[in-house]
Design a protein around this motif. Structure first.
Motif, PDB file in Angstrom:
ATOM      1  N   TYR A  32       0.898  -1.178  -0.174  1.00  0.00           N
ATOM      2  CA  TYR A  32      -0.044   0.100   0.010  1.00  0.00           C
ATOM      3  C   TYR A  32       0.941   1.526   0.098  1.00  0.00           C
ATOM      4  CZ  TYR A  32       0.827   0.179   4.995  1.00  0.00           C
ATOM      5  OH  TYR A  32       1.549   0.185   6.314  1.00  0.00           O
ATOM      6  N   ALA A  33       2.256   1.128   0.190  1.00  0.00           N
ATOM      7  CA  ALA A  33       3.023   2.450   0.251  1.00  0.00           C
ATOM      8  C   ALA A  33       4.592   1.811  -0.394  1.00  0.00           C
ATOM      9  CB  ALA A  33       3.207   2.969   1.414  1.00  0.00           C
ATOM     10  N   ALA A  34       5.337   2.642  -0.727  1.00  0.00           N
ATOM     11  CA  ALA A  34       6.856   2.214  -1.231  1.00  0.00           C
ATOM     12  C   ALA A  34       7.478   1.710  -0.049  1.00  0.00           C
ATOM     13  CB  ALA A  34       7.263   3.355  -1.669  1.00  0.00           C
ATOM     14  N   ALA A  35       8.407   0.932  -0.275  1.00  0.00           N
ATOM     15  CA  ALA A  35       9.391   0.331   0.825  1.00  0.00           C
ATOM     16  C   ALA A  35       9.910   1.418   1.617  1.00  0.00           C
ATOM     17  CB  ALA A  35      10.300  -0.816   0.174  1.00  0.00           C
ATOM     18  N   PRO A  36       9.823   1.286   2.856  1.00  0.00           N
ATOM     19  CA  PRO A  36      10.680   2.436   3.725  1.00  0.00           C
ATOM     20  C   PRO A  36      12.053   1.782   4.026  1.00  0.00           C
ATOM     21  CG  PRO A  36       9.341   1.104   5.191  1.00  0.00           C
ATOM     22  CD  PRO A  36       8.970   0.268   3.755  1.00  0.00           C
ATOM     23  N   ALA A  39      16.657   6.465   4.437  1.00  0.00           N
ATOM     24  CA  ALA A  39      16.350   7.825   5.161  1.00  0.00           C
ATOM     25  C   ALA A  39      14.539   7.255   4.832  1.00  0.00           C
ATOM     26  CB  ALA A  39      16.502   8.856   4.430  1.00  0.00           C
ATOM     27  N   GLY A  40      14.086   7.010   4.055  1.00  0.00           N
ATOM     28  CA  GLY A  40      12.534   6.729   3.909  1.00  0.00           C
ATOM     29  C   GLY A  40      11.898   6.132   5.001  1.00  0.00           C
ATOM     30  N   ARG A  41      12.789   5.418   5.917  1.00  0.00           N
ATOM     31  CA  ARG A  41      12.406   4.786   7.160  1.00  0.00           C
ATOM     32  C   ARG A  41      11.621   5.880   8.186  1.00  0.00           C
ATOM     33  NH1 ARG A  41      17.325   1.721   9.301  1.00  0.00           N
ATOM     34  NH2 ARG A  41      18.117   3.597   8.342  1.00  0.00           N
ATOM     35  N   PHE A  42      12.309   7.243   8.050  1.00  0.00           N
ATOM     36  CA  PHE A  42      11.962   8.194   8.785  1.00  0.00           C
ATOM     37  C   PHE A  42      11.105   9.419   8.132  1.00  0.00           C
ATOM     38  CE2 PHE A  42      15.332   5.896  10.764  1.00  0.00           C
ATOM     39  CZ  PHE A  42      14.984   5.689  11.859  1.00  0.00           C
ATOM     40  N   GLU A  43      10.300   9.029   7.025  1.00  0.00           N
ATOM     41  CA  GLU A  43       9.551   9.821   6.323  1.00  0.00           C
ATOM     42  C   GLU A  43       8.245   9.286   6.328  1.00  0.00           C
ATOM     43  OE1 GLU A  43      11.499  10.014   2.558  1.00  0.00           O
ATOM     44  OE2 GLU A  43      13.168  10.874   3.168  1.00  0.00           O
ATOM     45  N   ALA A  44       7.264  10.299   6.020  1.00  0.00           N
ATOM     46  CA  ALA A  44       5.696   9.794   5.777  1.00  0.00           C
ATOM     47  C   ALA A  44       5.906   8.838   4.873  1.00  0.00           C
ATOM     48  CB  ALA A  44       4.932  11.033   5.328  1.00  0.00           C
ATOM     49  N   PRO A  45       4.772   7.830   4.819  1.00  0.00           N
ATOM     50  CA  PRO A  45       4.704   6.724   3.621  1.00  0.00           C
ATOM     51  C   PRO A  45       4.538   7.492   2.317  1.00  0.00           C
ATOM     52  CG  PRO A  45       2.613   6.833   5.056  1.00  0.00           C
ATOM     53  CD  PRO A  45       3.753   7.734   5.699  1.00  0.00           C
ATOM     54  N   ALA A  46       5.227   6.768   1.397  1.00  0.00           N
ATOM     55  CA  ALA A  46       5.306   7.342   0.078  1.00  0.00           C
ATOM     56  C   ALA A  46       4.351   6.538  -0.936  1.00  0.00           C
ATOM     57  CB  ALA A  46       6.578   7.451  -0.715  1.00  0.00           C
ATOM     58  N   PRO A  47       3.593   6.953  -1.966  1.00  0.00           N
ATOM     59  CA  PRO A  47       2.947   6.034  -2.824  1.00  0.00           C
ATOM     60  C   PRO A  47       3.713   5.132  -3.602  1.00  0.00           C
ATOM     61  CG  PRO A  47       2.257   8.346  -3.226  1.00  0.00           C
ATOM     62  CD  PRO A  47       3.380   8.332  -2.452  1.00  0.00           C
ATOM     63  N   LEU A 151       9.625   6.240  17.061  1.00  0.00           N
ATOM     64  CA  LEU A 151      10.516   7.073  17.917  1.00  0.00           C
ATOM     65  C   LEU A 151      10.311   8.465  17.427  1.00  0.00           C
ATOM     66  CD1 LEU A 151      12.496   6.648  20.323  1.00  0.00           C
ATOM     67  CD2 LEU A 151      14.255   6.939  18.716  1.00  0.00           C
ATOM     68  N   ASP A 152      10.087   9.661  18.311  1.00  0.00           N
ATOM     69  CA  ASP A 152       9.994  10.993  17.991  1.00  0.00           C
ATOM     70  C   ASP A 152      11.453  11.238  17.783  1.00  0.00           C
ATOM     71  OD1 ASP A 152       7.632  12.311  17.557  1.00  0.00           O
ATOM     72  OD2 ASP A 152       8.220  13.936  18.708  1.00  0.00           O
ATOM     73  N   LEU A 153      11.821  12.059  16.622  1.00  0.00           N
ATOM     74  CA  LEU A 153      13.097  12.424  16.052  1.00  0.00           C
ATOM     75  C   LEU A 153      13.075  13.634  15.502  1.00  0.00           C
ATOM     76  CD1 LEU A 153      14.649   9.172  14.506  1.00  0.00           C
ATOM     77  CD2 LEU A 153      14.948  10.274  17.006  1.00  0.00           C
ATOM     78  N   LYS A 154      13.984  14.752  15.693  1.00  0.00           N
ATOM     79  CA  LYS A 154      13.954  16.136  15.014  1.00  0.00           C
ATOM     80  C   LYS A 154      14.194  15.673  13.471  1.00  0.00           C
ATOM     81  CE  LYS A 154      16.369  20.199  14.666  1.00  0.00           C
ATOM     82  NZ  LYS A 154      17.659  21.193  15.141  1.00  0.00           N
ATOM     83  N   GLY A 155      13.460  16.523  12.772  1.00  0.00           N
ATOM     84  CA  GLY A 155      13.387  16.278  10.953  1.00  0.00           C
ATOM     85  C   GLY A 155      12.461  15.014  10.708  1.00  0.00           C
ATOM     86  N   ALA A 156      11.788  14.343  11.415  1.00  0.00           N
ATOM     87  CA  ALA A 156      11.034  13.120  10.912  1.00  0.00           C
ATOM     88  C   ALA A 156       9.591  13.530  11.594  1.00  0.00           C
ATOM     89  CB  ALA A 156      11.499  11.698  11.520  1.00  0.00           C
ATOM     90  N   PRO A 157       8.636  13.152  10.643  1.00  0.00           N
ATOM     91  CA  PRO A 157       7.233  13.262  11.098  1.00  0.00           C
ATOM     92  C   PRO A 157       6.650  12.453  12.291  1.00  0.00           C
ATOM     93  CG  PRO A 157       7.312  12.050   9.333  1.00  0.00           C
ATOM     94  CD  PRO A 157       8.466  12.659   9.393  1.00  0.00           C
ATOM     95  N   SER A 158       6.171  12.798  13.131  1.00  0.00           N
ATOM     96  CA  SER A 158       5.723  11.852  14.527  1.00  0.00           C
ATOM     97  C   SER A 158       4.646  10.824  14.104  1.00  0.00           C
ATOM     98  CB  SER A 158       5.013  12.687  15.491  1.00  0.00           C
ATOM     99  OG  SER A 158       5.804  13.773  16.027  1.00  0.00           O
ATOM    100  N   ASN A 159       4.733   9.719  14.891  1.00  0.00           N
ATOM    101  CA  ASN A 159       3.625   8.548  14.634  1.00  0.00           C
ATOM    102  C   ASN A 159       3.637   8.125  13.258  1.00  0.00           C
ATOM    103  OD1 ASN A 159       2.905   9.482  17.304  1.00  0.00           O
ATOM    104  ND2 ASN A 159       1.646  10.972  16.528  1.00  0.00           N
ATOM    105  N   ARG A 160       4.986   7.655  12.781  1.00  0.00           N
ATOM    106  CA  ARG A 160       4.994   7.073  11.174  1.00  0.00           C
ATOM    107  C   ARG A 160       4.254   6.046  11.321  1.00  0.00           C
ATOM    108  NH1 ARG A 160       9.416   9.490  13.236  1.00  0.00           N
ATOM    109  NH2 ARG A 160      10.375   7.417  13.813  1.00  0.00           N
ATOM    110  N   GLY A 161       4.132   5.050  12.331  1.00  0.00           N
ATOM    111  CA  GLY A 161       3.144   3.935  12.261  1.00  0.00           C
ATOM    112  C   GLY A 161       1.614   4.167  11.959  1.00  0.00           C
ATOM    113  N   LEU A 162       1.238   5.374  12.701  1.00  0.00           N
ATOM    114  CA  LEU A 162      -0.002   5.678  12.318  1.00  0.00           C
ATOM    115  C   LEU A 162      -0.349   6.226  11.021  1.00  0.00           C
ATOM    116  CD1 LEU A 162      -2.730   6.333  13.693  1.00  0.00           C
ATOM    117  CD2 LEU A 162      -1.903   8.693  14.278  1.00  0.00           C
TER     118      LEU A 162
END
Length: 509
Positions: A32-36, A39-47, A151-162
């Motif tokens: 349902y989203a691109a492979a994380p 750096a993509g592990r700490f970004e919002a899910p991409a199409p 994990l909340d990190l500077k430069g990454a959106p919070s709640n990436r699993g959500l």
């Protein structure tokens, strides 16, 4: 080579081939989203970019990086699944449908638990055969876990699993019709951490229009960390890894190292001057929100959502019985945990002892654990939803006692799942170390529980009396809920030190 009889479905992303079985068709590992990765592990899910040709949907996807869990003698493999199966494309769903024939069947989307750090849709407990048999399209979701997910990190959106779940629900909206599902009749349901995530969806503006109903099984509507607590967890993880708490620094670290430092985060004290630890030190990961979901329902779709919500009557037993701690707990240990979990521990203990006059110290400790981790937040969520929804709330208490571990496991956390999925007669759930123990499951209970979940997904009603905060009552499923008399005991604050006897990796289920 695929068999000629195997079904083929055209989706917006491309064609996919599945398997036809006794109860319907199954399609596995659909992204349902691109492979994380990186750096993509700490970004919002991409199409996801889609694919050409026919995708093989007969095999499961990889799973999110996760540690091995240990619950002593209790076999929790059916709950946790195979653990980490490496591979990038794990933001995926499995679909079990009666038939991909253009029908408009109710859709149920399941979100697994595992303390925000383990689990996948490959777990045997999440077999969707019974749902497909009963005319439901079941979608089971994988999402990011642990450090990449929460994990909340500077430069990454919070709640990436959500954010992953929001992306998955967008996929369901756009794609499930190809599998015979009705995108206008979607029920999200989950257990433990998955249930807590669904509670957050009820308070998330971006979730509006993505689902019609929700089921929260042993979740915590008060389970989010404050930003200050999240910052403390991020700093601890960064210190253990020897880097700065930024997305840029973490992007260069392999997943294996993230897993290696998890023991160093167990029992992390997250108490602050303004907030207690809502998970009582049992997990360093949770949602990160300025307001708890149960107090922010007006911000999301909750007013338009039907809700079925509840807990098991001996939730805390899962964290004490397999480790042999229930019997060895002392009164001093009960007092110590109460002091960590409540600002007025003497009053709380007196109320519990009055409600459970014959309880042993271990049983009191289990009661406190269940209340802090699940029951107080469930009660608050039920009350809040009943207020905003105008009465479309149903509350249950699951009381069937598993005979696992010499008859001691009881109505512990996760014991309701085999009944929800109508798998309670499966041999791999029985025996002394199986989740349900040596005894046979009670006749008719799985049919009753599973039937209520299916009926709710179809119509929004279980046939029970709706929950009324002025006259609160829960539908009793499988026994007498001996701890229900303490449902009004809401913790004012929770402590960050973990109690002896939680799972050995220090993470709640």
């Amino acid at each position: 080579m695929p068999r000629q009889a195997d079904p083929l479905v055209e989706t917006p992303s491309g064609a996919v081939r599945g398997l036809r079985g006794r109860t319907g068709e199954r399609y596995r590992g659909l992204p349902y989203a691109a492979a994380p990765t990186g750096a993509g592990r700490f970004e919002a899910p991409a199409p996801h970019p889609g694919w050409s040709g026919v995708r093989d949907g007969t095999r499961p996807s990889p799973t999110a990086p996760q540690p091995t869990r240990d619950f002593g003698r209790l076999d929790m493999t059916p709950y946790f699944g195979p653990g980490w199966v490496p591979g990038g494309e794990y933001l995926s769903v499995d679909v079990h449908t009666p038939a991909a024939d253009g029908g408009r069947r109710p859709v149920m989307v399941f979100v697994h638990g595992g303390g925000f750090v383990t689990g996948s849709n490959r777990a045997a407990l999440y077999d969707g055969s019974a749902f497909a048999r009963d005319g439901v399209v079941l979608v089971t979701v994988n999402y990011r876990l642990g450090i990449p997910g929460f994990l909340d990190l500077k430069g990454a959106p919070s709640n990436r699993g959500l954010l992953d779940l929001l992306a998955a629900l967008g996929w369901v909206r756009d794609t499930v019709a190809a599998f015979g599902g009705d995108p206008g009749n979607v029920t999200v349901f989950g257990q433990s951490a998955g249930a807590t995530l669904i509670g957050a969806l009820l308070a998330t503006p971006e979730a509006k229009g993505l689902f019609r109903r929700a089921i929260i099984q042993s979740g915590n509507g008060m389970g989010a960390f404050t930003p200050e607590q999240a910052q403390r967890a991020g700093a601890a993880a960064a210190a253990a890894l020897g880097v700065e708490p930024t997305a840029e620094a973490f992007a260069a670290i392999p997943d294996s190292r993230f897993l290696a430092v998890l023991p160093a985060l167990a029992g992390l004290d997250l108490r602050t001057s303004t907030a207690g630890d809502p998970l009582a030190g049992l997990s360093p990961f949770s949602l990160v929100l300025p307001v708890q979901p149960a107090d922010a329902l007006a911000d999301g779709p909750a007013a338009e959502i039907d809700l079925l919500i509840g807990t098991n009557s001996q939730e805390g037993h899962l964290y004490l019985v397999p480790q042999g701690v229930l019997e060895s707990t002392t009164q001093a240990e009960v007092r110590a945990f109460a002091a960590r979990a409540h600002t007025d521990p003497q009053t709380v203990l007196a109320a519990h002892r009055a409600a459970l006059p014959h309880a042993t110290p271990g049983e009191l400790r289990s009661a406190l654990l269940g209340q802090v981790l699940f029951e107080a937040g469930t009660t608050r969520m039920a009350r809040a939803h009943a207020r905003v929804s105008g009465g479309r709330t149903y509350l249950y208490s699951f009381g069937y006692r598993s005979t696992a571990l010499d008859g001691r496991l009881g109505a512990a956390h996760a014991v309701e799942l085999p009944f929800v999925f109508d798998l309670a007669d499966e041999p791999w759930l029985h025996g002394d170390t199986g989740l349900l123990g040596a005894a046979s499951a009670p006749a008719g209970l799985a049919a009753r529980v599973h039937g209520a979940w299916v009926a709710f997904a179809r119509t929004g009603s279980t046939g029970w009396v709706p929950y009324d905060p002025q006259r609160p009552r829960a539908e009793i499923l499988g026994g007498t809920p001996e701890f229900s008399s303490r449902a009004h005991l809401r913790p004012r604050s929770a402590g960050g030190d973990s109690a002896d006897g939680h799972p050995r990796d220090g993470i709640a289920g």
